[in-house]
Design a protein around this motif. Structure first.
Motif, PDB file in Angstrom:
ATOM      1  N   LEU A   1       0.820  -1.209   0.000  1.00 15.41           N
ATOM      2  CA  LEU A   1       0.000   0.000   0.000  1.00 15.41           C
ATOM      3  C   LEU A   1       0.861   1.269   0.000  1.00 15.41           C
ATOM      4  O   LEU A   1       1.984   1.273   0.497  1.00 15.41           O
ATOM      5  CB  LEU A   1      -0.943   0.000   1.208  1.00 15.41           C
ATOM      6  CG  LEU A   1      -1.905  -1.193   1.273  1.00 15.41           C
ATOM      7  CD1 LEU A   1      -2.815  -1.098   2.485  1.00 15.41           C
ATOM      8  CD2 LEU A   1      -2.750  -1.311  -0.010  1.00 15.41           C
ATOM      9  N   ALA A   2       0.282   2.356  -0.557  1.00 10.18           N
ATOM     10  CA  ALA A   2       0.997   3.627  -0.618  1.00 10.18           C
ATOM     11  C   ALA A   2       0.935   4.299   0.756  1.00 10.18           C
ATOM     12  O   ALA A   2       0.000   4.053   1.523  1.00 10.18           O
ATOM     13  CB  ALA A   2       0.344   4.523  -1.664  1.00 10.18           C
ATOM     14  N   PRO A   3       1.925   5.188   1.053  1.00  6.58           N
ATOM     15  CA  PRO A   3       1.907   5.854   2.361  1.00  6.58           C
ATOM     16  C   PRO A   3       0.625   6.668   2.585  1.00  6.58           C
ATOM     17  O   PRO A   3       0.073   6.670   3.662  1.00  6.58           O
ATOM     18  CB  PRO A   3       3.127   6.774   2.317  1.00  6.58           C
ATOM     19  CG  PRO A   3       3.937   6.350   1.159  1.00  6.58           C
ATOM     20  CD  PRO A   3       3.082   5.545   0.242  1.00  6.58           C
ATOM     21  N   GLY A   4       0.150   7.381   1.549  1.00 10.13           N
ATOM     22  CA  GLY A   4      -1.138   8.089   1.652  1.00 10.13           C
ATOM     23  C   GLY A   4      -2.176   7.176   1.001  1.00 10.13           C
ATOM     24  O   GLY A   4      -1.878   6.044   0.640  1.00 10.13           O
ATOM     25  N   GLY A   5      -3.400   7.664   0.860  1.00 13.17           N
ATOM     26  CA  GLY A   5      -4.389   6.879   0.104  1.00 13.17           C
ATOM     27  C   GLY A   5      -4.958   5.694   0.849  1.00 13.17           C
ATOM     28  O   GLY A   5      -5.647   4.863   0.269  1.00 13.17           O
ATOM     29  N   ASN A   6      -4.654   5.589   2.153  1.00 15.03           N
ATOM     30  CA  ASN A   6      -5.222   4.487   2.934  1.00 15.03           C
ATOM     31  C   ASN A   6      -5.796   5.025   4.239  1.00 15.03           C
ATOM     32  O   ASN A   6      -5.531   4.522   5.313  1.00 15.03           O
ATOM     33  CB  ASN A   6      -4.144   3.430   3.203  1.00 15.03           C
ATOM     34  CG  ASN A   6      -3.813   2.710   1.908  1.00 15.03           C
ATOM     35  OD1 ASN A   6      -4.588   1.888   1.450  1.00 15.03           O
ATOM     36  ND2 ASN A   6      -2.705   3.078   1.290  1.00 15.03           N
ATOM     37  N   SER A   7      -6.595   6.089   4.070  1.00 12.91           N
ATOM     38  CA  SER A   7      -7.142   6.784   5.232  1.00 12.91           C
ATOM     39  C   SER A   7      -8.338   6.045   5.804  1.00 12.91           C
ATOM     40  O   SER A   7      -8.764   6.301   6.911  1.00 12.91           O
ATOM     41  CB  SER A   7      -7.596   8.178   4.799  1.00 12.91           C
ATOM     42  OG  SER A   7      -8.684   8.038   3.885  1.00 12.91           O
ATOM     43  N   GLY A   8      -8.955   5.170   5.003  1.00 14.44           N
ATOM     44  CA  GLY A   8     -10.194   4.514   5.422  1.00 14.44           C
ATOM     45  C   GLY A   8     -11.404   5.220   4.839  1.00 14.44           C
ATOM     46  O   GLY A   8     -12.501   4.671   4.823  1.00 14.44           O
ATOM     47  N   ASN A   9     -11.207   6.461   4.315  1.00 16.63           N
ATOM     48  CA  ASN A   9     -12.326   7.152   3.658  1.00 16.63           C
ATOM     49  C   ASN A   9     -12.325   6.760   2.176  1.00 16.63           C
ATOM     50  O   ASN A   9     -11.374   7.063   1.448  1.00 16.63           O
ATOM     51  CB  ASN A   9     -12.176   8.669   3.798  1.00 16.63           C
ATOM     52  CG  ASN A   9     -13.343   9.395   3.154  1.00 16.63           C
ATOM     53  OD1 ASN A   9     -13.554   9.317   1.947  1.00 16.63           O
ATOM     54  ND2 ASN A   9     -14.133  10.073   3.973  1.00 16.63           N
ATOM     55  N   PRO A  10     -13.404   6.082   1.704  1.00 20.32           N
ATOM     56  CA  PRO A  10     -13.355   5.543   0.339  1.00 20.32           C
ATOM     57  C   PRO A  10     -13.189   6.609  -0.744  1.00 20.32           C
ATOM     58  O   PRO A  10     -12.493   6.380  -1.733  1.00 20.32           O
ATOM     59  CB  PRO A  10     -14.691   4.807   0.176  1.00 20.32           C
ATOM     60  CG  PRO A  10     -15.446   4.978   1.439  1.00 20.32           C
ATOM     61  CD  PRO A  10     -14.617   5.727   2.439  1.00 20.32           C
ATOM     62  N   VAL A  11     -13.794   7.799  -0.537  1.00 17.21           N
ATOM     63  CA  VAL A  11     -13.691   8.841  -1.583  1.00 17.21           C
ATOM     64  C   VAL A  11     -12.238   9.310  -1.700  1.00 17.21           C
ATOM     65  O   VAL A  11     -11.659   9.381  -2.797  1.00 17.21           O
ATOM     66  CB  VAL A  11     -14.617  10.044  -1.260  1.00 17.21           C
ATOM     67  CG1 VAL A  11     -14.417  11.177  -2.244  1.00 17.21           C
ATOM     68  CG2 VAL A  11     -16.067   9.592  -1.239  1.00 17.21           C
ATOM     69  N   TYR A  12     -11.653   9.602  -0.557  1.00 17.54           N
ATOM     70  CA  TYR A  12     -10.272  10.082  -0.526  1.00 17.54           C
ATOM     71  C   TYR A  12      -9.315   9.014  -1.081  1.00 17.54           C
ATOM     72  O   TYR A  12      -8.448   9.297  -1.912  1.00 17.54           O
ATOM     73  CB  TYR A  12      -9.909  10.438   0.916  1.00 17.54           C
ATOM     74  CG  TYR A  12      -8.519  10.983   1.076  1.00 17.54           C
ATOM     75  CD1 TYR A  12      -8.223  12.306   0.755  1.00 17.54           C
ATOM     76  CD2 TYR A  12      -7.476  10.173   1.548  1.00 17.54           C
ATOM     77  CE1 TYR A  12      -6.945  12.810   0.905  1.00 17.54           C
ATOM     78  CE2 TYR A  12      -6.200  10.672   1.703  1.00 17.54           C
ATOM     79  CZ  TYR A  12      -5.931  11.992   1.376  1.00 17.54           C
ATOM     80  OH  TYR A  12      -4.659  12.485   1.516  1.00 17.54           O
ATOM     81  N   ASP A  13      -9.511   7.782  -0.634  1.00 13.69           N
ATOM     82  CA  ASP A  13      -8.604   6.704  -1.059  1.00 13.69           C
ATOM     83  C   ASP A  13      -8.769   6.383  -2.548  1.00 13.69           C
ATOM     84  O   ASP A  13      -7.797   6.066  -3.230  1.00 13.69           O
ATOM     85  CB  ASP A  13      -8.842   5.444  -0.220  1.00 13.69           C
ATOM     86  CG  ASP A  13      -8.495   5.697   1.250  1.00 13.69           C
ATOM     87  OD1 ASP A  13      -7.892   6.742   1.537  1.00 13.69           O
ATOM     88  OD2 ASP A  13      -8.846   4.848   2.095  1.00 13.69           O
ATOM     89  N   PHE A  14     -10.025   6.490  -3.032  1.00 15.54           N
ATOM     90  CA  PHE A  14     -10.274   6.273  -4.459  1.00 15.54           C
ATOM     91  C   PHE A  14      -9.520   7.332  -5.267  1.00 15.54           C
ATOM     92  O   PHE A  14      -8.925   7.048  -6.301  1.00 15.54           O
ATOM     93  CB  PHE A  14     -11.793   6.374  -4.717  1.00 15.54           C
ATOM     94  CG  PHE A  14     -12.191   6.320  -6.159  1.00 15.54           C
ATOM     95  CD1 PHE A  14     -12.334   5.104  -6.810  1.00 15.54           C
ATOM     96  CD2 PHE A  14     -12.442   7.480  -6.883  1.00 15.54           C
ATOM     97  CE1 PHE A  14     -12.707   5.047  -8.154  1.00 15.54           C
ATOM     98  CE2 PHE A  14     -12.814   7.439  -8.225  1.00 15.54           C
ATOM     99  CZ  PHE A  14     -12.955   6.213  -8.846  1.00 15.54           C
ATOM    100  N   PHE A  15      -9.542   8.575  -4.777  1.00 14.42           N
ATOM    101  CA  PHE A  15      -8.888   9.675  -5.498  1.00 14.42           C
ATOM    102  C   PHE A  15      -7.368   9.519  -5.474  1.00 14.42           C
ATOM    103  O   PHE A  15      -6.709   9.582  -6.512  1.00 14.42           O
ATOM    104  CB  PHE A  15      -9.278  11.014  -4.854  1.00 14.42           C
ATOM    105  CG  PHE A  15      -8.606  12.205  -5.476  1.00 14.42           C
ATOM    106  CD1 PHE A  15      -8.995  12.670  -6.728  1.00 14.42           C
ATOM    107  CD2 PHE A  15      -7.561  12.860  -4.824  1.00 14.42           C
ATOM    108  CE1 PHE A  15      -8.366  13.764  -7.318  1.00 14.42           C
ATOM    109  CE2 PHE A  15      -6.920  13.950  -5.404  1.00 14.42           C
ATOM    110  CZ  PHE A  15      -7.342  14.403  -6.653  1.00 14.42           C
TER     111      PHE A  15
END
Ligand code: NDP
Ligand SMILES: CC(C)CCC[C@@H](C)[C@H]1CC=C2C3=C(CC[C@@]21C)[C@@]1(C)CC[C@H](O)C(C)(C)[C@@H]1CC3
Length: 417
Positions: free
Chosen positions: A159-173
């Motif tokens: 997994l990338a350092p960002g993009g795995n916040s648990g918020n699907p919209v943010y992670d999708f982006f």
């Protein structure tokens, strides 16, 4: 160690910012495409009329787009003269990448050349930009969704350092997985350099051919825009290995931002100057053209010099071309250059890139703001990118980074910023 996953600070304004960007970016792209062909060509005005749905959707465009992606994927899979290793990953492994992007550009050129000599109406591509941009946008959405689902099954180390916040919209982006692959086919590396970048120069060429058909010969301004941007794309593919150390490959996940950026935004908005010139021919005298060429040459010299110096240094600090440069040691064992290009400002490569961006707009004259969109957008992108990179370097290098900032106080433009 930088915070990872749900502890990583949110960028791009968090989920709300990500959602807004997912609407705004495609809307901006279509706005630019429509305004470029309108009479007044006002960047800040409304397009004269919105296109009918049938102007956006064409099965022919879908077929052409899928053929294009398939062709570039086939070129990617051809034997490469060299395999390069990427940066070390969390699990200490390194991925291998084929270095055959320039070969893909040459093969595409040969194929297009053969097609044109057999009567292929390349200029007609300019009539299909809207439906092509539409299918490219759809592809980016569908592809990002598949990548998001694929990442649900990926191990934590992928997994990338960002993009795995648990918020699907943010992670999708932002993208969850760092280097999504199907077998040895690396999706992000492929998209970053092939279909979009080569597509951009092909669209430029089609605009040049169309202009020649309308006016009898291409204008000097169109030649310059085509030449400068071909140099930029050719350079990126010639130095393909260098992309492996960029933030996109080493840090950012592969999600909507990069999928849309690579597949739709680059080919359809980076060709804006040539689109503008087709519908708004601009006179350009030889002396002005020579000055513009000089501006592009200066920008390219700085861009290439800075990028090559860093890549050479990162690959082998004892290389005679960089061994004499002054450096700062960091706790990670890596060193930072404090003389040469990287002693002038902290991002000399951005400075060169921005000077080239100016040279790409100048052939379009100064009567309209529209051709300067790229320069404005790119300034914003690089200022934001520079701030992101500073954060990452501060986390990586701590005190040594503070010392570097003290020794090299300006970020992008000496004595200004
Ligand atoms: N046309 C376009 O749309 C775009 C073009 N670009 C271009 O892509 C290129 C790559 O940009 P980008 O990936 O943002 O970043 P850079 O190539 O500038 O890489 C930044 C990294 O370089 C290393 N570094 C920074 N300072 C030093 C130093 N003094 N000495 C040695 N290493 C240093 C650090 O990584 P580490 O120490 O880990 O090696 C840092 O994270 C640029 O030329 C940019 O202009 C970028 C975005 C869009
Ligand atoms: C759509 C959003 C506004 C953001 C999308 C950004 C992307 C379009 C860019 C992010 C980094 C890029 C790079 C290049 C192209 C644009 C994107 C994908 C690059 C391949 C252009 C050619 C250069 O020589 C390069 C150094 C290889 C660039 C690497 C970064």
């Amino acid at each position: 160690m930088a915070p990872q996953g749900s502890r990583a600070p949110l960028e791009f304004g968090g989920p709300l910012g990500a959602a807004a960007l997912m609407l705004l970016l495609p809307a901006t792209m279509f706005h630019l495409l429509l305004v470029a062909r309108s009479g007044p060509a006002r960047l800040l005005g409304l397009p004269p009329h919105l296109p009918a749905p049938e102007a956006l959707w064409s099965p022919g465009a879908l077929l052409l787009w899928l053929t294009w992606l398939g062709l570039q994927a086939a070129f990617y899979l051809l034997p490469a003269h060299k395999m390069a290793e990427g940066q070390e990953l969390k699990d200490k492994s390194r991925l291998r990448y084929p270095i055959n992007g320039f070969q893909a550009l040459v093969l595409t050129a040969l194929l297009v050349g053969l097609g044109v000599s057999a009567g292929l109406p390349l200029g007609m591509l300019t009539e299909m930009l809207l439906p092509l941009a539409w299918v490219a946008t759809l592809t980016a959405f569908i592809f990002s969704l598949l990548l998001y689902l694929k990442a649900l099954m990926a191990p934590a180390s992928a997994l990338a350092p960002g993009g795995n916040s648990g918020n699907p919209v943010y992670d999708f982006f932002l993208g969850r997985e760092l280097n999504p692959r199907f077998g040895s086919f690396d999706c992000k590396y492929f998209c970053e350099l092939r279909p979009g970048l080569i597509g951009w120069v092909l669209i430029n060429l089609a605009l040049l051919v169309q202009e020649a058909e309308l006016l009898g010969s291409p204008s000097l301004a169109m030649w310059l825009v085509n030449g400068f941007q071909l140099l930029y794309v050719g350079d990126a593919l010639w130095h393909e290995e260098a992309v492996l150390t960029t933030m996109d490959i080493t840090h950012d996940g592969f999600g909507f931002m990069l999928a849309f950026g690579d597949l739709a935004w680059v080919p359809f908005t980076y060709s804006l100057q040539a689109q503008f010139l087709l519908y708004h021919p601009q006179p350009l005298e030889l002396p002005t053209a020579s000055v513009i060429c000089l501006v592009n040459a200066v920008g390219y010299y700085i861009f290439r010099g800075a990028n090559s110096q860093k890549n050479t240094f990162r690959k082998n600090p004892s290389d005679p071309r960089v061994a004499g440069l002054e450096t700062i040691s960091t706790a990670t064992g890596k060193q930072l250059l404090v003389s040469g290009w990287w002693g002038m400002v902290r991002h000399p490569n951005y400075l060169g890139d921005l000077i080239m961006a100016l040279a790409w707009s100048l052939p379009c004259g100064v009567s309209h703001l529209l051709p300067y969109f790229y320069l404005l957008y790119f300034t914003a992108l690089l200022v934001h990118r520079e701030a992101r990179d500073e954060q990452q370097c501060l986390q990586k290098y701590g005190l040594a980074w503070h010392e570097y900032c003290r020794r090299v106080p300006y970020r992008i433009v000496p004595y200004i910023y």
